[in-house]
Structures are given as structure tokens and as C-alpha cells.
Design an enzyme around this catalytic site. Structure first.
Site, PDB file in Angstrom:
ATOM      1  N   SER A  69      -3.519  -2.389 -21.575  1.00 28.19           N
ATOM      2  CA  SER A  69      -3.490  -3.180 -20.691  1.00 28.19           C
ATOM      3  C   SER A  69      -2.240  -4.228 -20.971  1.00 28.19           C
ATOM      4  CB  SER A  69      -4.440  -3.854 -19.501  1.00 28.19           C
ATOM      5  OG  SER A  69      -3.283  -4.184 -18.402  1.00 28.19           O
ATOM      6  N   ASP A 120      -6.183   6.640 -13.062  1.00 24.79           N
ATOM      7  CA  ASP A 120      -5.443   4.739 -12.898  1.00 24.79           C
ATOM      8  C   ASP A 120      -4.102   4.827 -11.930  1.00 24.79           C
ATOM      9  OD1 ASP A 120      -4.049   2.251 -13.584  1.00 24.79           O
ATOM     10  OD2 ASP A 120      -3.984   2.678 -16.038  1.00 24.79           O
ATOM     11  N   HIS A 141      -8.193   2.372 -13.826  1.00 27.81           N
ATOM     12  CA  HIS A 141      -7.721   1.636 -14.918  1.00 27.81           C
ATOM     13  C   HIS A 141      -8.820   1.354 -16.027  1.00 27.81           C
ATOM     14  CE1 HIS A 141      -4.791  -0.752 -17.438  1.00 27.81           C
ATOM     15  NE2 HIS A 141      -5.271  -1.729 -16.892  1.00 27.81           N
TER      16      HIS A 141
END
Length: 375
Positions: free
Chosen positions: A161, A326, A354
Site C-alpha cells: 500500500s 482487493d 486489500h
């Protein structure tokens, strides 16, 4: 028993137990915005021992609300247990008996590195005056940390991320210092949908009457933009998990002992309330704003001739991986990034969306072992 009122911020602040943190004072840092950040420092933790030639160093970079605490219990100074316990440690994929593992808290964060909750050079809290940051600014601070630790090159840089954005920026901006990189659940440039989700969260925080333009840190206990930060977390958490998981876990069931028709909550509402309350206790709203803005501004190709020009600078061996469920950073982002790097993306199977890169530690561990096997 009545719980104590929340402080204005959940940030680590001077006078709190240091835990396992160490700090590096940063020279004045010139930011992409044109501002200069003075008096700043970076918090970090390390595991293992650096080899005499410095060749066994691995940099692990956290996501938006992460911190330095990769492994270890919740303890004074560390409000949560290590966030990658199943990946990092003796005998694990990132074996701390072999590798010297470094985990910094992102500049602008709130768990030891200088951010809006900290004291500025004039003796007052930074608050809303804290300058805007980019992913490149965060990496510039981490380069200073590598220099201070005597790490001329990383055997690997790993992140997911926001951490994946930083790992990619390291590989592009410092190609001679990154031998391999694992880029998890990220892309080369923020998408319109990612920016839109972030915008809704920022509006939620700024609409809180206790936001005060970011200058809320000295409010008395019980005051602060808690409602706004909690709402932002609820929005974010919906993007972190998959529709399938939420349906299987909660469906339309009521929370135990509550009746939605009489003002009670559905079970999924209780779940979101729980995660909102957890974040408000350990995070700072202004750090959330600054780091979210940095994620929205992410574009590795800016001022580098576009994404293809930027990715052509990467010399590291790279593994790009995403999670099949995700919806925030969908696999299409990883496939596009991998093509630009001349490789193919790996896809982690997970119902968790995610957050799969944090939860599916066995699959992530296999990727880490593959990355490091010839390093």
C-alpha cells in the site's frame, strides 16, 4: 467502571514510553512543496545484526496507519502487537537471524517520527502548519536513515500500500541502492477512484467541529476530531475488505442484543465502530490527512518523463503482487505496474481484500523467500 476520556490525539508524544524505538535527527529537509522541514527526526526499529559489509540489510515500509512495530507484543510505547509477526522473525521468511531488518515510521506519521502532533522549532505544536508531503519526501527521509545506519545498499526493500509506493520510489530514485524489491498492493500512480475514496475521508475529518484547521492538539481530554477520524476509518475500512467477506461474516444480521428497528446496530456497523474506535486511540487525525494526501499525489512518473520513463530506471529484481479481492488497489494496478517493469504480477488469493497483504502471511512469506533466495 467509566473509561477515561480520549486525548485530543492518539499520537506518540514526547514523554510517552519509547518502547523499542530509536531515532535519527534529520538535517533540514527540503520538500517537494518548496517548504523546508527543520528539527525533524525519524523513528525506527531494527532486528538482527548488520553484517560488516552491510550487505544483509532489508527495509520494510508500513502502510498508511502502520508504524515501526513489525514484531513484538503490545507494550508500553507500542499500542499494538507487531503487524507482520508471521513474516518477520527468527526462522521466518524474513529471518532476523540472517537479515538486518529496518522499519521506520513514515515522516509525517504519529508513532515517533515528526508529524503534526509534534513540536515545531518555535516551541509550538506543528498542527495545521505541518507542511504537505509526497511519497518522494518520505523516501528522502529514509535515505538519510540508510546513510546514518551505514547501509549503502538494501538487499531488499519491501512494502504494501503506502509502503509499496515508497518501495517503488526507492527503486526508481535510488536504483544503485536497491538490489531487490517486493511491491505489494500498489500501483505506479494513484487512480481516480483511490483519490475519490481518500477525498471522502479527508472531508469527514475536516468537517469535524474539533478539527480547527488541524490545530486541535492541545484541546483537553475528551475533545479532538475523534468523530471525523472515526468516520474516515469506517470509509477506509470498507475499501480494505471485500464485499464477499463482509457478506459472509455479517450479512444483514443485527448486532447481538441490539435491534436496528429500535435504534440498534447491524453487526457490520458494530464491526466498523470497533475499528474506528481502535484507530482513534492510536492515531492522529492530522497525520492521517497528510499521509493520505501523499498517497493521492503518488505518481512515480511525475517529472521523470512519465511512468515508463521512471520505471526504466529500476535496476532491482522486482516482484509485484496484489490480492485478488482487493477493490482499493485492484490486480489491474499490479498487472500494469509489472508490465512496466518487464515482469508479471503475482496474485494472492484471499477473501480479505486489500488487507490480504497483512493477513495472508503464508502466501506473502513465499514471495519474500523467493525475493531473497538469490540475494
Amino acid at each position: 467502571m467509566t473509561s477515561r476520556p480520549l486525548p485530543a490525539t492518539g499520537a506518540w508524544r514526547e514523554g510517552h514510553p519509547p518502547g523499542r524505538r530509536r531515532w535519527l535527527g534529520l538535517d533540514p529537509l527540503d520538500l517537494q512543496s518548496g517548504s523546508r522541514l527543520t528539527g525533524a527526526r525519524l523513528a525506527y526499529e531494527t532486528w538482527g545484526t548488520l553484517d560488516p559489509d552491510g550487505g544483509n540489510a532489508v527495509l520494510v515500509l508500513h502502510a498508511l496507519t502502520g508504524d515501526t512495530h513489525l514484531r513484538g507484543p503490545a507494550e508500553p510505547g507500542h499500542p499494538s502487537a507487531g503487524w507482520w509477526e508471521g513474516v518477520v522473525g527468527p526462522g521466518l521468511a524474513l529471518d532476523t537471524d540472517r537479515w538486518f531488518v529496518v522499519a521506520p515510521n513514515a515522516l509525517g506519521g504519529c508513532q515517533g517520527s515528526t508529524g503534526p502532533a509534534d513540536t515545531a522549532p518555535d516551541g509550538k505544536t506543528w498542527g495545521g502548519r505541518f507542511p504537505a508531503l509526497t511519497v518522494r519526501d518520505l523516501v528522502r527521509a529514509e535515505v538519510a536513515l540508510a546513510d546514518a545506519l551505514g547501509v549503502d545498499g538494501w538487499a531488499a526493500v519491501i512494502g504494501g500500500s503506502l509502503g509499496g509506493m515508497r518501495a517503488l520510489e526507492w527503486a526508481v530514485d535510488q536504483p544503485e541502492r536497491v538490489r531487490s524489491a517486493l511491491l505489494l498492493c500498489c500501483g505506479a500512480v494513484a487512480s481516480a477512484e483511490q483519490i475519490a475514496w481518500s477525498s471522502a475521508q479527508l472531508h469527514a475529518i475536516r468537517a469535524d467541529p474539533d478539527w480547527l484547521g488541524g490545530d486541535y492538539h492541545e484541546l483537553p481530554a475528551g475533545r479532538g476530531p475523534h468523530a471525523g477520524l472515526g468516520l474516515a476509518r469506517r470509509i477506509a475500512h470498507l475499501t480494505y475488505r471485500s464485499p464477499h467477506e463482509l457478506q459472509v461474516r455479517f450479512g444483514s444480521a443485527a448486532q447481538d442484543g441490539e435491534d436496528p428497528a429500535a435504534g440498534g446496530r447491524y453487526a457490520v456497523e458494530s464491526y466498523l465502530d470497533h475499528h474506528a474506535a481502535k484507530l482513534v486511540r492510536r492515531f492522529d487525525a492530522a497525520s492521517y490527512v497528510r499521509l493520505t494526501e501523499a498517497m493521492s499525489a503518488h505518481d512515480v512518473g511525475r517529472d521523470r518523463g512519465g511512468v515508463s520513463g521512471a520505471l526504466s530506471r529500476v535496476g532491482a529484481r522486482t516482484l509485484v503482487a496484489g490480492v485478488d479481492s482487493d477493490r482499493l488497489f485492484p490486480p489491474a494496478d499490479q498487472h500494469s505496474l509489472a508490465r512496466g517493469l518487464g515482469t508479471s504480477a503475482r496474485i494472492i488469493g484471499s477473501p480479505y481484500g486489500h488487507d490480504g497483504f497483512l493477513i495472508e502471511t503464508e502466501q506473502v512469506s513465499e514471495l519474500v523467500r523467493e525475493l531473497l533466495k538469490d540475494t
